[in-house]
Design a protein around this motif. Structure first.
Motif, PDB file in Angstrom:
ATOM      1  N   SER A  17       0.962  -1.084  -0.058  1.00  0.00           N
ATOM      2  CA  SER A  17      -0.072   0.085  -0.021  1.00  0.00           C
ATOM      3  C   SER A  17       1.024   1.061  -0.023  1.00  0.00           C
ATOM      4  O   SER A  17       1.578   1.344   0.788  1.00  0.00           O
ATOM      5  N   ILE A  21       1.539   1.691   6.579  1.00  0.00           N
ATOM      6  CA  ILE A  21       2.586   1.502   7.698  1.00  0.00           C
ATOM      7  C   ILE A  21       3.410   0.557   7.204  1.00  0.00           C
ATOM      8  O   ILE A  21       4.737   0.734   7.367  1.00  0.00           O
ATOM      9  N   ASP A  40       3.873  -9.173   0.078  1.00  0.00           N
ATOM     10  CA  ASP A  40       2.276  -8.891  -0.022  1.00  0.00           C
ATOM     11  C   ASP A  40       1.557  -9.988  -0.687  1.00  0.00           C
ATOM     12  O   ASP A  40       2.323 -10.611  -1.288  1.00  0.00           O
ATOM     13  N   ASN A  53      -0.421  -6.093  -6.976  1.00  0.00           N
ATOM     14  CA  ASN A  53       0.391  -5.019  -6.206  1.00  0.00           C
ATOM     15  C   ASN A  53       1.960  -5.414  -6.812  1.00  0.00           C
ATOM     16  O   ASN A  53       2.939  -4.819  -6.163  1.00  0.00           O
ATOM     17  N   ASP A  77       0.480 -14.260   0.655  1.00  0.00           N
ATOM     18  CA  ASP A  77      -1.026 -14.237   1.187  1.00  0.00           C
ATOM     19  C   ASP A  77      -0.785 -14.644   2.478  1.00  0.00           C
ATOM     20  O   ASP A  77      -0.513 -15.975   2.694  1.00  0.00           O
ATOM     21  N   VAL A  78      -1.000 -13.839   3.676  1.00  0.00           N
ATOM     22  CA  VAL A  78      -0.789 -14.349   5.022  1.00  0.00           C
ATOM     23  C   VAL A  78      -1.703 -15.349   5.285  1.00  0.00           C
ATOM     24  O   VAL A  78      -1.505 -15.930   6.262  1.00  0.00           O
ATOM     25  N   ASN A 104       2.835  -6.919   9.711  1.00  0.00           N
ATOM     26  CA  ASN A 104       2.149  -5.519   9.656  1.00  0.00           C
ATOM     27  C   ASN A 104       0.809  -6.129   8.762  1.00  0.00           C
ATOM     28  O   ASN A 104      -0.369  -5.196   8.847  1.00  0.00           O
ATOM     29  N   ASN A 155       1.828  -5.787  14.260  1.00  0.00           N
ATOM     30  CA  ASN A 155       0.966  -4.497  14.166  1.00  0.00           C
ATOM     31  C   ASN A 155      -0.305  -4.847  14.738  1.00  0.00           C
ATOM     32  O   ASN A 155      -1.173  -5.258  13.957  1.00  0.00           O
ATOM     33  N   TYR A 170     -12.842  -6.837  13.795  1.00  0.00           N
ATOM     34  CA  TYR A 170     -11.291  -6.340  13.905  1.00  0.00           C
ATOM     35  C   TYR A 170     -10.819  -5.978  15.165  1.00  0.00           C
ATOM     36  O   TYR A 170      -9.770  -6.264  15.770  1.00  0.00           O
ATOM     37  N   LYS A 174      -7.804  -8.278  16.952  1.00  0.00           N
ATOM     38  CA  LYS A 174      -6.563  -7.462  17.135  1.00  0.00           C
ATOM     39  C   LYS A 174      -6.263  -7.477  18.747  1.00  0.00           C
ATOM     40  O   LYS A 174      -5.174  -7.508  19.143  1.00  0.00           O
ATOM     41  N   GLY A 201      -3.144   4.248  16.896  1.00  0.00           N
ATOM     42  CA  GLY A 201      -4.594   4.857  17.077  1.00  0.00           C
ATOM     43  C   GLY A 201      -4.888   5.063  15.311  1.00  0.00           C
ATOM     44  O   GLY A 201      -4.625   4.257  14.433  1.00  0.00           O
ATOM     45  N   ILE A 203      -3.935   6.397  12.177  1.00  0.00           N
ATOM     46  CA  ILE A 203      -3.039   6.763  11.302  1.00  0.00           C
ATOM     47  C   ILE A 203      -3.402   6.945   9.960  1.00  0.00           C
ATOM     48  O   ILE A 203      -4.283   6.272   9.357  1.00  0.00           O
ATOM     49  N   THR A 205      -3.577   6.496   6.659  1.00  0.00           N
ATOM     50  CA  THR A 205      -3.418   5.587   5.428  1.00  0.00           C
ATOM     51  C   THR A 205      -4.696   5.394   4.981  1.00  0.00           C
ATOM     52  O   THR A 205      -5.973   5.766   5.291  1.00  0.00           O
TER      53      THR A 205
HETATM   54  P1  NAP Z   1      -3.238  -0.578   4.437  1.00  0.00           P
HETATM   55  O1  NAP Z   1      -2.582   0.570   3.991  1.00  0.00           O
HETATM   56  O2  NAP Z   1      -4.620  -1.145   4.154  1.00  0.00           O
HETATM   57  O3  NAP Z   1      -1.977  -1.796   4.392  1.00  0.00           O
HETATM   58  C1  NAP Z   1      -2.344  -3.181   4.758  1.00  0.00           C
HETATM   59  C2  NAP Z   1      -1.507  -4.108   3.843  1.00  0.00           C
HETATM   60  O4  NAP Z   1      -1.637  -5.382   4.297  1.00  0.00           O
HETATM   61  C3  NAP Z   1      -1.850  -3.783   2.493  1.00  0.00           C
HETATM   62  O5  NAP Z   1      -0.759  -3.730   1.744  1.00  0.00           O
HETATM   63  C4  NAP Z   1      -2.570  -4.986   2.103  1.00  0.00           C
HETATM   64  O6  NAP Z   1      -2.613  -5.274   0.730  1.00  0.00           O
HETATM   65  C5  NAP Z   1      -2.035  -6.250   3.151  1.00  0.00           C
HETATM   66  N1  NAP Z   1      -2.852  -7.245   3.158  1.00  0.00           N
HETATM   67  C6  NAP Z   1      -3.943  -7.559   3.558  1.00  0.00           C
HETATM   68  N2  NAP Z   1      -4.512  -8.732   3.388  1.00  0.00           N
HETATM   69  C7  NAP Z   1      -3.311  -9.372   3.413  1.00  0.00           C
HETATM   70  C8  NAP Z   1      -3.224 -10.736   2.963  1.00  0.00           C
HETATM   71  N3  NAP Z   1      -4.134 -11.614   3.144  1.00  0.00           N
HETATM   72  N4  NAP Z   1      -1.952 -11.190   2.960  1.00  0.00           N
HETATM   73  C9  NAP Z   1      -0.765 -10.379   2.622  1.00  0.00           C
HETATM   74  N5  NAP Z   1      -1.191  -8.802   2.821  1.00  0.00           N
HETATM   75  C10 NAP Z   1      -2.193  -8.526   3.139  1.00  0.00           C
HETATM   76  O7  NAP Z   1      -3.451  -0.499   5.898  1.00  0.00           O
HETATM   77  P2  NAP Z   1      -2.444  -0.025   7.131  1.00  0.00           P
HETATM   78  O8  NAP Z   1      -3.215   1.188   7.804  1.00  0.00           O
HETATM   79  O9  NAP Z   1      -0.986   0.629   6.669  1.00  0.00           O
HETATM   80  O10 NAP Z   1      -2.319  -0.895   8.290  1.00  0.00           O
HETATM   81  C11 NAP Z   1      -1.155  -1.817   8.465  1.00  0.00           C
HETATM   82  C12 NAP Z   1      -1.323  -2.293   9.816  1.00  0.00           C
HETATM   83  O11 NAP Z   1      -1.597  -1.479  10.661  1.00  0.00           O
HETATM   84  C13 NAP Z   1      -2.769  -3.401   9.728  1.00  0.00           C
HETATM   85  O12 NAP Z   1      -2.493  -4.615  10.478  1.00  0.00           O
HETATM   86  C14 NAP Z   1      -3.857  -2.551  10.352  1.00  0.00           C
HETATM   87  O13 NAP Z   1      -4.635  -3.187  11.323  1.00  0.00           O
HETATM   88  C15 NAP Z   1      -2.547  -1.690  11.468  1.00  0.00           C
HETATM   89  N6  NAP Z   1      -3.509  -0.524  12.020  1.00  0.00           N
HETATM   90  C16 NAP Z   1      -3.751   0.433  11.337  1.00  0.00           C
HETATM   91  C17 NAP Z   1      -4.285   1.587  11.610  1.00  0.00           C
HETATM   92  C18 NAP Z   1      -4.480   3.052  11.005  1.00  0.00           C
HETATM   93  O14 NAP Z   1      -5.563   3.894  11.405  1.00  0.00           O
HETATM   94  N7  NAP Z   1      -4.301   3.122   9.665  1.00  0.00           N
HETATM   95  C19 NAP Z   1      -4.517   1.669  13.067  1.00  0.00           C
HETATM   96  C20 NAP Z   1      -4.098   0.877  13.805  1.00  0.00           C
HETATM   97  C21 NAP Z   1      -3.689  -0.544  13.460  1.00  0.00           C
HETATM   98  P3  NAP Z   1      -3.754  -4.923  -0.151  1.00  0.00           P
HETATM   99  O15 NAP Z   1      -3.638  -3.446  -0.182  1.00  0.00           O
HETATM  100  O16 NAP Z   1      -3.440  -5.716  -1.396  1.00  0.00           O
HETATM  101  O17 NAP Z   1      -5.024  -5.312   0.295  1.00  0.00           O
END
Ligand code: NAP
Length: 275
Positions: A17, A21, A40, A53, A77-78, A104, A155, A170, A174, A201, A203, A205
């Motif tokens: 992405s 993060i 990814d 991707n 794919d995780v 992550n 994460n 979620y 988590k 909290g 972020i 994205t």
């Molecule tokens: P993001 O931009 O959507 O990034 C998530 C990444 O995980 C994407 O690259 C996504 O790929 C990949 N992903 C999803 N399903 C997957 C799978 N089955 N196998 C491998 N990769 C997979 O979100 P982000 O906000 O950076 O989040 C990153 C982490 O931080 C997550 O664990 C999220 O729960 C945590 N987090 C985020 C926030 C926030 O506010 N942003 C807050 C707390 C925690 P695709 O794009 O192809 O789906």
């Protein structure tokens, strides 16, 4: 240049992405001197063709190499345990082992009013957020044990410490990631492995923006108004940046954090997390 992670091999999941993060974390670990393995899903198509991707992963790898670091790209794919094992096996063969794992990859699948969450949402949320994280840990720990230690950073989220309405699956998964983190710390701390969770909290994205849009639609208010309402409870009155989370992850991966283990550390601009 200070390179606290020189000669360390680091795997970061979910790095495609462009606003994410994972990407910021991979770059930060590279700046600290680590050799990067970025993963990814959908880097390759089902038939071996170019996946959706592939381009962002290629660009990230180039940016890491431009910093002077090495970088390998894997399609993982995780939710696919065999793909996780294949990736780790190859990394161990080619790089000698794994020192740092950042789980992550995550998804807000099932971010719905509680009564609307269906079995498929529960299942997918569990498979990505918890099981994918757990199985990546299981795959790398033997290598860390043979190297005399390692650092795992999961994460999680403030959703793993408290709860925001409308994110049932979620929040639940988590919380489970935090429990998993503490389990690994207890079981492998004596072997020099640290396992900590970062709990971001809000972020800025794509994941966060999409969630704000969905809540705004449900509440019948503008996206700006929903963002204002969400940030009202944040002492900093803003969303954090991926780089701010990446800095914490890099610290937890480094030599200054060896006595931090089993912790779930909020990085939330002062969001109350004990709801
Ligand atoms: P993001 O931009 O959507 O990034 C998530 C990444 O995980 C994407 O690259 C996504 O790929 C990949 N992903 C999803 N399903 C997957 C799978 N089955 N196998 C491998 N990769 C997979 O979100 P982000 O906000 O950076 O989040 C990153 C982490 O931080 C997550 O664990 C999220 O729960 C945590 N987090 C985020 C926030 C926030 O506010 N942003 C807050 C707390 C925690 P695709 O794009 O192809 O789906």
């Amino acid at each position: 240049m200070d390179s606290p992670l020189a000669n360390k091999v680091a795997i970061v999941t979910g790095t495609s992405s462009p606003t994410g993060i994972g990407r910021a974390t991979a770059l930060e670990l590279a700046r600290h001197g680590a050799s990067l393995i970025i993963t990814d899903l959908a880097v390759e198509g089902a038939d071996g063709s170019v996946g959706t991707n592939a381009a962002p992963m290629r660009e990230l790898a180039s940016e890491i190499r431009a910093l002077g670091g090495t970088c390998a790209v894997f399609d993982v794919d995780v939710t696919d345990r065999l793909a996780i094992n294949r990736c780790v096996e190859q990394v161990v063969n080619e790089h000698g082992g794994v020192d740092i794992l950042v789980n992550n990859a995550g998804s807000t699948v099932g971010a719905l009013p509680f009564l609307d969450i269906e079995s498929t949402h529960w299942d997918l949320s569990f498979r990505i957020n918890l099981k994918g994280t757990a199985e990546f840990c299981q795959a790398v720990i033997p290598s860390m044990l043979s190297r005399g230690g390692g650092s795992i950073i999961n994460n999680a989220s403030t959703a793993g410490l408290g709860a925001e309405a409308g994110f049932g699956a979620y929040n639940a998964t988590k919380h489970a990631v935090v429990g998993l983190t503490k389990t690994i710390a207890a079981e492998f701390g004596p072997n020099g492995i640290t396992c900590n969770a970062v709990c971001p909290g809000y972020i800025a994205t794509d994941m966060h923006t999409e969630a704000t849009k969905r809540l705004a639609t449900e509440a019948g208010v503008s996206v700006e108004e929903m963002a204002r309402r969400r940030y009202e409870g944040v002492a900093a009155r803003r969303a954090g940046t991926p780089a701010e989370v990446a800095a914490l992850i890099a610290f937890l991966a480094g030599p200054g954090a060896r006595y931090i283990n089993g912790s779930a550390i909020p990085i939330s601009g002062g969001t109350p997390v004990g709801l």
